[in-house]
Design a protein around this motif. Sequence first.
Motif, mmCIF file in Angstrom:
data_model
loop_
_atom_site.group_PDB
_atom_site.id
_atom_site.type_symbol
_atom_site.label_atom_id
_atom_site.label_comp_id
_atom_site.label_asym_id
_atom_site.label_seq_id
_atom_site.Cartn_x
_atom_site.Cartn_y
_atom_site.Cartn_z
ATOM 1 N N ASN A 198 0.807 -1.226 0.000
ATOM 2 C CA ASN A 198 0.000 0.000 0.000
ATOM 3 C C ASN A 198 0.832 1.264 0.000
ATOM 4 O OD1 ASN A 198 -2.334 -1.583 0.154
ATOM 5 N ND2 ASN A 198 -2.224 -1.666 2.401
ATOM 6 N N ILE A 199 2.119 1.156 0.274
ATOM 7 C CA ILE A 199 2.991 2.323 0.307
ATOM 8 C C ILE A 199 4.133 2.077 -0.655
ATOM 9 C CG2 ILE A 199 4.276 3.890 1.790
ATOM 10 C CD1 ILE A 199 2.845 2.675 4.166
ATOM 11 N N PRO A 200 3.932 2.326 -1.932
ATOM 12 C CA PRO A 200 4.979 2.032 -2.919
ATOM 13 C C PRO A 200 6.155 2.968 -2.782
ATOM 14 C CG PRO A 200 3.189 3.239 -3.961
ATOM 15 C CD PRO A 200 2.748 2.930 -2.555
ATOM 16 N N ALA A 201 7.354 2.405 -2.924
ATOM 17 C CA ALA A 201 8.565 3.232 -2.913
ATOM 18 C C ALA A 201 8.828 3.735 -4.310
ATOM 19 C CB ALA A 201 9.758 2.415 -2.414
ATOM 20 N N ASP A 202 9.520 4.865 -4.388
ATOM 21 C CA ASP A 202 9.957 5.356 -5.685
ATOM 22 C C ASP A 202 10.982 4.389 -6.253
ATOM 23 O OD1 ASP A 202 8.369 7.511 -5.386
ATOM 24 O OD2 ASP A 202 9.959 8.849 -4.683
ATOM 25 N N LYS A 231 -0.358 12.513 4.329
ATOM 26 C CA LYS A 231 -1.097 11.705 3.357
ATOM 27 C C LYS A 231 -0.554 10.284 3.328
ATOM 28 C CE LYS A 231 -2.889 14.965 -0.072
ATOM 29 N NZ LYS A 231 -2.831 15.379 -1.502
ATOM 30 N N LEU A 232 0.744 10.161 3.520
ATOM 31 C CA LEU A 232 1.398 8.855 3.507
ATOM 32 C C LEU A 232 1.162 8.122 4.819
ATOM 33 C CD1 LEU A 232 3.332 7.306 1.540
ATOM 34 C CD2 LEU A 232 5.200 8.188 2.938
ATOM 35 N N LYS A 276 11.441 6.085 1.063
ATOM 36 C CA LYS A 276 11.874 6.213 -0.331
ATOM 37 C C LYS A 276 10.866 6.971 -1.196
ATOM 38 C CE LYS A 276 14.582 1.995 -0.005
ATOM 39 N NZ LYS A 276 14.854 0.665 -0.560
ATOM 40 N N GLN A 277 10.270 7.979 -0.611
ATOM 41 C CA GLN A 277 9.351 8.834 -1.359
ATOM 42 C C GLN A 277 10.132 10.013 -1.926
ATOM 43 O OE1 GLN A 277 5.987 7.872 -1.736
ATOM 44 N NE2 GLN A 277 6.861 6.028 -0.812
ATOM 45 N N LEU A 278 11.079 9.707 -2.822
ATOM 46 C CA LEU A 278 12.007 10.721 -3.302
ATOM 47 C C LEU A 278 11.320 11.778 -4.161
ATOM 48 C CD1 LEU A 278 15.135 8.538 -4.150
ATOM 49 C CD2 LEU A 278 14.510 9.661 -2.009
#
Length: 504
Positions: A7-11, A218-219, A165-167
């Motif tokens: 549900n929380i994809p990394a860049d 939001k994350l 990793k939300q670059l």
Amino acid sequence: MAEKTPNIPADDSSESDATYDHVIKYTGLFGGVQGITMLVSVVRNKIVSEFLGPSGLALINLFNNAIKLIHQSTDFGISFSAVKHVAELFERDTEENVRQFVRTVRTWCLCTGLLGMLICLALCHHISIWTFESDAYTWHFAVLSLVVGMLAVQGGEMAILKGMKQLKKVALIAVFGALATLVITAPIYYFWRIEGIVCALVLCNAAVLAIHLHYSSKLMPWRISLFSKEEYLKGLPMVKLGVGFIIAAIFGQGAEYLIRTLILRFGELADVGLYTSGYTLAVSYANIVFIAFEADYFPRLSASHHDLKRMNKTVNQQIEVGVLLMAPLLTCFVLAMPVIVPLLFSSEFVDAVPMAICASFFMFFKALTLPTAYLALAKGDSVMYMVTELVYDIFIAFAIPYAFKFWGLEGAGWALSVAGLIDMLMIHITYSISYGYRFDFKRAKIYLLQFICFSVAVVTALHPNPWMKLITGAALVASALISFFVLKNETQILPKIKKRLWRK
């Protein structure tokens, strides 16, 4: 081992990919972002220069240095150490455990922010006297205590985004934060001039904090447990890792604070403004290359430091890319400096040009130093990092002001360059002994050629004969060609660009 939540994809920033193309790709991503923020910063500095002059720029710088020193003295390095802990959980644990630790990070950050605010309020009278030898700025520092709290919360939110990793979100925050500060500061400085500095600093930091919270909440919804003993106990390993880093940061910020206060003692407030503008030109603007690769490089180095061969390859690749990008950029700055200073600041700041040119060697040496300096952080050796930073900071804290005292701004610039050389030698020798790091001497010929080109550019740029600038231009062309052909041979970036352009 629990699977990472989908549900929380990394860049897309694989740490295992250690090719030159990977380094260039993410340097380009964040370099573009830093380029945008730099342009905004240029406009903001132009506004400050026109409406406030050197004295106003010096005042902003002194306020910022004092506030950052208090912030870094009270945040326990969480803004750095939390990145590693969040990243580890994000890679191998469940979403619930990540959420719990994010709450721990936020609880600690809010607590340290409140602590910093209280310390700033308690010491505002003394800070005013230490900085200006007068208590006239006591209320200014009392109001700026709000900024200390904001910086602590900002640091925690940024650490959470980097660790997960939300670059791309990190990049957007940098751009929107820069634009927000420009929109806020322009009317305030236009109408209130120097009297609006404190208001502008508080409102700018409030806007940047709001942008951080918008993306991070939001994350991960914003939750804290300010009175939970369990949360503080869970955060102790994070704080322990950050202690060495924060002590080193205190040394660094303290050195910058001392440099400016001693220049103020030996000269005038305008001299601090000129030094600050020269430092901004020689260091801050050129620093976009290092900021660009830090977000991607440190996680990769952390993943590879247990494997000596892979570690050395990672560090040396980053050094090569750093030098190849930095050398032409610095040479271009040196050539354009007399023209861009009146544009970026105002005609009052032209005296900072020789100082900035003399100090530019510092950034060339930093390109050879910084990738290696991250080794201590990647290995969690906070003591080593702290000791090397302390030696460097002690040197610059006294060398730069006293060089200014005897040789003026140019002397301060040369002192900064000498400090960069000493730091480079110290880091490479020390880390070679401690960690088995080996500098890639096969690439030394490339670095030497770039150093020769850059040295020629500096010498000719300082020469009073304007025709010597032709040689400076030739040095720029030579430096750019060296970087172009080396990167062309070692990466596939150029063919990919051509392929995309051809499709269009």
